[in-house]
Motif scaffolding. Structure first.
Motif, PDB file in Angstrom:
ATOM      1  N   ILE A   1       0.858  -1.182   0.000  1.00 33.02           N
ATOM      2  CA  ILE A   1       0.000   0.000   0.000  1.00 33.02           C
ATOM      3  C   ILE A   1       0.894   1.231   0.000  1.00 33.02           C
ATOM      4  CG2 ILE A   1      -1.772   1.291   1.250  1.00 33.02           C
ATOM      5  CD1 ILE A   1      -2.652  -1.288   2.539  1.00 33.02           C
ATOM      6  N   GLY A   2       0.581   2.191  -0.864  1.00 29.34           N
ATOM      7  CA  GLY A   2       1.384   3.398  -0.850  1.00 29.34           C
ATOM      8  C   GLY A   2       1.052   4.344  -1.972  1.00 29.34           C
ATOM      9  N   THR A   3       1.871   5.370  -2.104  1.00 30.38           N
ATOM     10  CA  THR A   3       1.707   6.356  -3.157  1.00 30.38           C
ATOM     11  C   THR A   3       2.327   5.795  -4.440  1.00 30.38           C
ATOM     12  OG1 THR A   3       3.686   7.406  -2.229  1.00 30.38           O
ATOM     13  CG2 THR A   3       1.557   8.330  -1.613  1.00 30.38           C
ATOM     14  N   ARG A   4       2.638   6.651  -5.421  1.00 28.95           N
ATOM     15  CA  ARG A   4       3.005   6.126  -6.751  1.00 28.95           C
ATOM     16  C   ARG A   4       4.225   5.204  -6.733  1.00 28.95           C
ATOM     17  NH1 ARG A   4       4.368  11.813  -7.764  1.00 28.95           N
ATOM     18  NH2 ARG A   4       6.624  12.041  -7.543  1.00 28.95           N
ATOM     19  N   SER A   5       5.131   5.342  -5.745  1.00 28.85           N
ATOM     20  CA  SER A   5       6.302   4.469  -5.689  1.00 28.85           C
ATOM     21  C   SER A   5       5.926   3.012  -5.438  1.00 28.85           C
ATOM     22  CB  SER A   5       7.273   4.952  -4.607  1.00 28.85           C
ATOM     23  OG  SER A   5       6.655   4.930  -3.331  1.00 28.85           O
ATOM     24  N   ALA A   6       4.704   2.762  -4.937  1.00 23.50           N
ATOM     25  CA  ALA A   6       4.260   1.381  -4.698  1.00 23.50           C
ATOM     26  C   ALA A   6       4.153   0.587  -5.993  1.00 23.50           C
ATOM     27  CB  ALA A   6       2.913   1.373  -3.963  1.00 23.50           C
ATOM     28  N   VAL A   7       4.069   1.279  -7.138  1.00 18.76           N
ATOM     29  CA  VAL A   7       3.969   0.558  -8.412  1.00 18.76           C
ATOM     30  C   VAL A   7       5.228  -0.257  -8.676  1.00 18.76           C
ATOM     31  CG1 VAL A   7       4.955   2.300  -9.979  1.00 18.76           C
ATOM     32  CG2 VAL A   7       3.084   0.839 -10.764  1.00 18.76           C
ATOM     33  N   PHE A   8       6.334   0.066  -7.997  1.00 18.53           N
ATOM     34  CA  PHE A   8       7.594  -0.665  -8.181  1.00 18.53           C
ATOM     35  C   PHE A   8       7.766  -1.797  -7.163  1.00 18.53           C
ATOM     36  CE2 PHE A   8       8.729   3.711  -9.703  1.00 18.53           C
ATOM     37  CZ  PHE A   8       8.815   3.386 -11.050  1.00 18.53           C
TER      38      PHE A   8
END
Length: 811
Positions: A374-381
């Motif tokens: 769960i997180g902001t856009r860096s979670a996509v990695f």
């Protein structure tokens, strides 16, 4: 005989020099794709860091050889290496820019030099200059190994010339070293040795030693701290057992897991409408090739409950899940809910974590300990190997797009990852982006709709307050009379209120009554904002600040006047009107410290405050059942920005913040203050009528050829010399025109500019822009990449930075 070769992308390579370089792999070095290596680069063979993209064989025996293997196992798998290539072509960045975005900052290496004293100097030490002796003493005190930057800092030096002299004289030895920003956290453990049974036979032990051995015989191993705690001994007892060979010490890795308040575990029950949406999404999730879906529902309709059930299903299938939210402020509530259900299977990704926490959350995911990120856009990695589902909540938000290199859009990377894993990508929003809603209506995305609020909650009543009428009756403050009446009623009944003002600071600008000049930042073409907390005028672009004074720097008169309203002033004014009210302010200034978002929102949820004043971080995704009033203090400044998305962004923000009211059992109310009540966007947001807004907006987009009917690429030019930057922008346009005429005549393109950026100067650098309305396909991206590579090789413009940004946040 063919040599085994690694194809390496090198750190800090300029764009026209960025490709995979061939390096011979030394005999016995276990180099794999996705590992980082140190390699000699350029004419001087300076050591650089690189990432191995692939392994092959070549006949050329003259290749340079890899110096050092930095990773014992790959830090990027096949999927992530492919995504590096995807980001390079779609984001117009280098390979290593993409690598740096994917990896947590704590895992990154930096190459440096270490200094050691050359052997035993003997009597020669006393003949050295005083400063040399001091340096030798410092290095010896560090076990004869000192890293250059640390040493220079301790010596108070700006360059290493004195160290180079000592090296040439043979006093010091210099060697390359690779340093990681953050080390692994370990704990000292103890266990009985393999020979302990033999050694203990006939050995006389003290009572304390026996107690430690009995504990270790029972539990196997434990931390030294635990052993001392449970047996009541000091560390000297375990030390003695280790010295005798009866026990052994070893290090055990522990994870720095960020702490969040846990919520009470609650079963999620779906309504008939939610169940229908869940069933449709489950069918797509289980299909062989899941596609992109949009979960579209009014605020408070329970979209989170639907995708929560979907996550439960994916985790039960042993699949991995990524959940993205647009703001750090939204993560505490989301994490508390998820941790209550899934415990340690949840990992967190966002910028407010420490470097150590980011590194350890990354490792928990890569090792399969955590199943949900769960997180902001860096979670996509998040380095999952078995992705089944990616969810983007509030998908319309601009924060999913990175404004700095590499300028990636998390939506596009989520599509790439879901395509690779054959996973479901789910967008969720009450106010989806115009592009997403268009694709859903056209059938490119699946659409699932929720039309009713969950449970007994209903949409709030909305009042539009005309601030022109307030001025006519002598009210020049930030609050209309109708809003003040409703705040007072809420205070009397023990209910909470949220007030939105999307400008921080006390006053948004300062002007002189005599010469009419505003006070601007000397480094940026932007006005200064007054902050009452430190009584200073500050620039929100470069951070420049000066103490506030009444004398105008332009004409010398004492006629400066503070104008406009920011969150600080709004907080002060409401506190003066209602001195008994407990007021909480949330903006960038009050949420700088670690965990501040969570602490403030938790305090508000617990009823410790009556009124929450804040910027857009308080407008989205938050669920407070006791909030029955929302006030928007100024809806106008968002509407009239010079950007084609201004209507969309305003409608979305107003709809979202109005939706924070009345989510519990009590009826909610919202009051929108405006000087242009006739604007249709405001009335549509008041009615929460997204469909009507979309019908109006899509017609304008089609007529003006804006997304989704065309893609937009912004080519930016930034330099310290205004004339040179302007010349670079015009020459780039000229060369691009020639290239289009000769080799890319088939590309449909509309060119706007070049022209000055809206904020022409930032941090003493001048900015020009070129806007291209285009089709975002391989052919167009090839052309732009060709232009960037070609232009970056022109020496005259080496001081001008040129970049391309697809789908820019603003124009």
């Amino acid at each position: 005989m063919a040599a085994k070769v690694a194809y390496v992308a090198v750190e800090n390579a300029i764009l026209h020099f960025d490709h995979a370089f061939s390096y011979r792999i030394p005999e016995g070095m276990n180099v794999q794709p996705g590992c980082r290596v140190a390699i000699p680069f350029g004419r001087g063979n300076r050591k650089r860091q690189g990432i191995v993209l692939r392994i092959g064989e070549e006949q050329n025996a003259d290749l340079k050889e890899i110096c050092e293997l930095l990773d014992h196992e790959p830090v990027l798998n096949d999927e992530m290496l492919r995504m590096c290539g995807f980001m390079k072509s779609h984001c117009f960045c280098t390979y290593y820019d993409a690598v740096r975005a994917m990896l947590p900052a704590g895992i990154n290496y930096r190459l440096s030099f270490e200094y050691a004293v050359s052997g035993d100097l003997g009597d020669r030490f006393y003949d050295l200059p005083d400063e040399w002796r001091r340096i030798v003493t410092i290095i010896r005190s560090k076990n004869n190994k000192a890293e250059r930057q640390v040493l220079l800092q301790e010596l108070g030096l700006s360059d290493s010339s004195i160290l180079d002299e000592m090296e040439e004289d043979g006093v010091l030895k210099k060697s390359d070293t690779a340093l990681r920003k953050i080390g692994d956290k370990t704990i000292k453990m103890i266990r009985l040795s393999d020979e302990s049974e033999t050694l203990l036979h006939g050995m006389k032990l003290s009572q304390k030693q026996e107690s430690v051995i009995n504990l270790l015989s029972t539990v196997g191993s434990a931390s030294v701290k635990e052993v001392c705690y449970y047996t009541g001994v000091t560390t000297s007892v375990p030390d003695t057992l280790v010295r005798k060979g009866i026990a052994v010490y070893f290090d055990d890795e522990v994870f720095r897991v960020p702490q969040y308040n846990a919520s009470e575990k609650r079963d999620v029950t779906l309504t008939d409408e939610q169940q229908k949406a869940f069933d449709e999404l489950s069918e797509l999730y289980e299909s062989d090739s899941p596609e992109v879906s949009l979960l579209y529902g009014i605020t408070g309709s329970g979209k989170t409950s639907v995708f929560f059930k979907l996550i439960e299903k994916a985790v039960a299938d042993d699949k991995d899940v990524i959940v993205m939210v647009p703001e750090i402020a939204l993560t505490p509530q989301m994490i508390a809910m998820f941790r209550a259900h899934f415990g340690d299977k949840v990992a967190v990704f966002h910028s407010a974590l420490s470097l150590g926490e980011r590194l350890d959350e990354y490792k928990r995911v890569s090792r399969g300990i955590a199943k949900i990120a769960i997180g902001t856009r860096s979670a996509v990695f998040a380095p999952f190997n078995n992705l089944g589902l990616i969810i983007m909540d509030e998908e319309q938000e601009h924060t999913y797009k990175s404004e700095s290199k590499p300028r990636f859009n998390a939506k596009e990377l989520a599509k790439f990852r879901c395509s690779y894993h054959k996973a479901l990508l789910l967008f969720s929003s009450a106010t989806p982006s115009v592009e997403t809603f268009y694709y859903a209506n056209e059938g490119r995305y699946h659409k699932h709709t929720l039309t009713k609020r969950y449970g007994t909650a209903t949409l709030p009543d909305v009042i539009i307050a005309d601030m022109n009428e307030e001025i006519a009756i002598g009210n020049t403050g930030a609050y209309s009379n109708i809003l003040l009446q409703n705040i007072e009623e809420n205070l009397d009944t023990g209910r909470q209120s949220i007030l939105l003002l999307n400008r921080r600071g006390y006053n948004s600008y300062v002007t002189c009554n005599s010469c009419r000049e505003p006070l601007s930042c000397p480094n940026c073409s932007i006005t200064l904002t007054y902050h009452s907390a430190n009584n200073r005028l500050m620039c929100h672009y470069c951070g420049y600040s000066i103490p506030y004074q009444t004398q105008c720097p332009a004409c010398g008169s004492h006629s400066l006047r503070l104008r406009g309203t920011g969150t600080q002033r709004a907080e002060v004014e409401i506190a003066e009107i209602f001195p008994q009210a407990r007021i909480l302010r949330m903006d960038t200034d009050t949420t700088m410290t670690r965990s501040s978002h969570e602490k403030k929102l938790t305090a508000f949820a617990n009823g410790e405050y009556d009124i929450l004043v804040g910027t857009q971080m308080v407008a989205k995704g938050l669920d407070f059942p006791n909030v029955t009033l929302v006030g928007v203090l100024n809806a106008d400044h968002m509407l009239y920005l010079d950007d084609y998305r201004s209507f969309e962004n305003t409608f979305s923000l107003l709809t979202q913040v109005v939706g924070r009211s009345g989510r519990g059992k009590n009826k909610g109310r919202a009051i929108i203050q405006t000087y242009t009540p006739e604007n249709p966007i405001i009335s549509l947001a008041a009615q929460q009528d997204y469909d009507a807004f979309y019908r109006s907006e899509i017609g304008i987009r089609k007529a003006m050829l804006y997304p989704p009917f065309a893609a937009i690429c912004l080519v930016g030019f930034v330099g310290e010399n205004a004339k040179l930057t302007e010349r670079a922008a015009f020459l780039f346009t000229q060369q691009m025109t020639e290239l289009l005429k000769n080799e890319f005549v088939d590309i449909p393109l509309r060119v706007l500019g070049p022209s000055q950026a809206a904020v022409f100067k930032v941090s003493n650098k001048y900015r020009y822009k070129l806007i291209l309305k285009c089709r975002n396909d391989n052919r167009f991206r090839d052309m732009i990449n060709r232009m960037l590579v070609q232009f970056s090789s022109i020496r005259e413009f080496s001081s001008v930075t040129v970049y391309a940004d697809m789908d820019p946040l603003n124009l």
